[in-house]
Design an enzyme around this catalytic site. Structure first.
Site, PDB file in Angstrom:
ATOM      1  N   GLY A 207       0.839  -1.207   0.000  1.00 49.02           N
ATOM      2  CA  GLY A 207       0.000   0.000   0.000  1.00 49.02           C
ATOM      3  C   GLY A 207       0.859   1.236   0.000  1.00 49.02           C
ATOM      4  O   GLY A 207       2.056   1.179  -0.242  1.00 49.02           O
ATOM      5  N   ASN A 208       0.248   2.387   0.259  1.00 49.50           N
ATOM      6  CA  ASN A 208       1.030   3.629   0.374  1.00 49.50           C
ATOM      7  C   ASN A 208       0.379   4.557   1.395  1.00 49.50           C
ATOM      8  O   ASN A 208      -0.674   4.241   1.947  1.00 49.50           O
ATOM      9  CB  ASN A 208       1.213   4.292  -0.995  1.00 49.50           C
ATOM     10  CG  ASN A 208      -0.113   4.665  -1.626  1.00 49.50           C
ATOM     11  OD1 ASN A 208      -0.864   5.471  -1.096  1.00 49.50           O
ATOM     12  ND2 ASN A 208      -0.418   4.045  -2.764  1.00 49.50           N
ATOM     13  N   HIS A 209       0.998   5.723   1.631  1.00 47.42           N
ATOM     14  CA  HIS A 209       0.568   6.608   2.718  1.00 47.42           C
ATOM     15  C   HIS A 209      -0.589   7.539   2.374  1.00 47.42           C
ATOM     16  O   HIS A 209      -0.942   8.374   3.188  1.00 47.42           O
ATOM     17  CB  HIS A 209       1.747   7.470   3.180  1.00 47.42           C
ATOM     18  CG  HIS A 209       2.777   6.706   3.948  1.00 47.42           C
ATOM     19  ND1 HIS A 209       2.455   6.005   5.085  1.00 47.42           N
ATOM     20  CD2 HIS A 209       4.092   6.519   3.736  1.00 47.42           C
ATOM     21  CE1 HIS A 209       3.542   5.427   5.540  1.00 47.42           C
ATOM     22  NE2 HIS A 209       4.543   5.709   4.736  1.00 47.42           N
ATOM     23  N   SER A 210      -1.152   7.417   1.189  1.00 51.34           N
ATOM     24  CA  SER A 210      -2.207   8.367   0.817  1.00 51.34           C
ATOM     25  C   SER A 210      -3.413   8.242   1.752  1.00 51.34           C
ATOM     26  O   SER A 210      -3.870   7.138   2.045  1.00 51.34           O
ATOM     27  CB  SER A 210      -2.650   8.097  -0.626  1.00 51.34           C
ATOM     28  OG  SER A 210      -3.772   8.888  -0.919  1.00 51.34           O
ATOM     29  N   ALA A 274      -3.385   7.879  -5.311  1.00 51.74           N
ATOM     30  CA  ALA A 274      -2.012   7.389  -5.402  1.00 51.74           C
ATOM     31  C   ALA A 274      -2.114   5.928  -5.848  1.00 51.74           C
ATOM     32  O   ALA A 274      -2.344   5.035  -5.030  1.00 51.74           O
ATOM     33  CB  ALA A 274      -1.327   7.500  -4.051  1.00 51.74           C
TER      34      ALA A 274
END
Ligand code: C5P
Length: 398
Positions: A207-210, A274
């Protein structure tokens, strides 16, 4: 430019402590603020707090012999550009709905003919009471704007609806409602938000930090401008937006399918999500067991949704985002061309306190015709307004 005048009405609820930050927020953004407090409000927070923060005397008593204005409530009402009631108790909501004027707050509000904004905050049972609902309906019929309370931790010690939204959100709500907006009536806009999630096995993912805040702000404002908005979002902790079609997805491929299915009839797409550029080649059906040495995961490219839309587009306007750590200018221009975009909002993520997870952003808008518009650091709501305002001009052919 003359300062905008906001009269902030403070009533007696525990959320009053947060209203102090609300006053600060408006002063910080160049508003002239004057406060009015009820007797009950004075029991929660002192008059001195609001006098200090607003840098103006606070009105509490219509019959104060020391007050230089003999008709203080009329003088205040005439001075007012915007009236905000925060926190609004069930009592003041009832008084406003019925036109009762029995203290400085209710009397000044009754005398005010300017736009009124009400931020209710109370116990969930009082919020759910049919009398409160009826009174709020009456206020809405009278053109009063109401910001619904949030579900959250109440002073009573449990989670329920009734919590006052954060001061920054109240400020953003008022500025969005009170500034002139472009009309996006009859326009269909797709907005994407949040990060995509790419599964490795039944328990692990990439995943990512968005957080989705930027995309949600864009969707909320486009909807407030009258557009029919679909928000395609990855997993977020944000509340669904009223009046917006919410489409929840997880992976980049799901996001692509959801956007593509609506693309033909859309007038514009704003890709604020993102999107993961890569996904695991294989999603394991069972949890992958640890091994003693290193573990190699093969990743394959995901579709670049925006680039694909750039190939497919006929009449649609495309807005993209670019997070860069270097050569912002060159990279933004290349991206705009490569993805066949009409507008690209680029930010320098090497700077602290903006972008991912933050409530603020600082972006440069690059246009197809080579124009560039820098937007100074501001709340994501304000940045969203500027982007949608620019998109509205593009949709009008300007
Ligand atoms: O190429 P880059 O990832 O910097 O481009 C960012 C823009 O492209 C964003 O608007 C993002 O939503 C979109 N994007 C996409 N699909 C991807 C990667 C990014 O639509 N796989």
């Amino acid at each position: 430019m003359a300062k905008k005048h906001i009269a902030i009405y403070l009533t007696g609820g525990i959320a009053l402590y947060k209203a102090a930050s609300c006053v600060r927020e408006f002063v910080k953004h160049g508003y002239e603020v004057r406060c009015v407090m009820t007797e009950n409000a004075l029991k929660f927070v002192s008059k001195l707090t609001f006098e200090t923060l607003s840098q103006n005397p606070v009105l509490t008593d219509l019959f104060d012999r020391n007050n230089q204005n003999s008709v203080a409530h009329i003088e205040l009402a005439d001075w007012t550009d915007i009236a905000l009631v925060v926190p609004a108790t069930a009592d003041i909501i009832a008084k406003m709905a019925l036109g009762i004027a029995d203290d400085a707050v209710s009397t000044s509000l009754l005398a005010t003919a300017k736009p009124k904004y009400v931020v209710p905050a109370m116990n969930d049972k009082m919020w759910d009471n049919p009398a409160t609902k009826r009174n709020l309906d009456l206020l809405k019929q009278d053109g009063v704007q109401v910001l619904e309370p949030e579900v959250g931790f109440l002073a009573e010690g449990y989670q329920a609806k009734g919590r006052m939204p954060e001061p920054k959100a109240i400020y953003a709500w008022i500025t969005a409602k009170s500034s002139p907006k472009p009309s996006l009536k009859d326009k269909k806009i797709i907005v994407t938000a949040g990060g995509t999630v790419e599964e490795i096995d039944p328990v692990r993912f990439l995943g990512n930090h968005s957080t989705g805040k930027m995309g949600y702000a864009l969707a909320a404002y486009a909807s407030a401008c009258g557009a029919s908005v679909t928000l395609v979002h990855g997993p977020t902790n944000l509340h669904d937006l009223p009046g917006v079609e919410m489409v929840s997805v997880t992976s980049a491929r799901e996001m692509f399918a959801a956007v593509k299915a609506r693309f033909e009839t859309a007038d514009a797409v704003i890709m604020a999500a993102a999107v993961a550029d890569y996904r695991p080649e294989i999603k394991a059906d069972q949890k992958i067991k640890k091994v003693s040495g290193p573990w190699q995961l093969t990743l394959v490219r995901n579709p670049d949704i925006l680039q694909e839309l750039g190939q497919l587009k006929t009449h649609q306007k495309l807005v993209g985002f670019a997070a860069e750590t270097q050569n912002l200018f060159e990279n933004a221009k290349k991206k705009l061309q490569r993805k066949n975009l009409d507008l690209l909002a680029a930010n320098d993520v090497s700077k602290k306190d903006i972008g991912f997870g933050s409530d603020e952003n600082e972006v440069y808008l690059y246009f197809k015709d080579g124009k560039m518009l820098p937007l100074k650091k501001d709340s994501k709501q304000k940045i969203a307004q500027e982007i949608v305002d620019q998109l509205a001009l593009l949709l009008k052919g300007e």
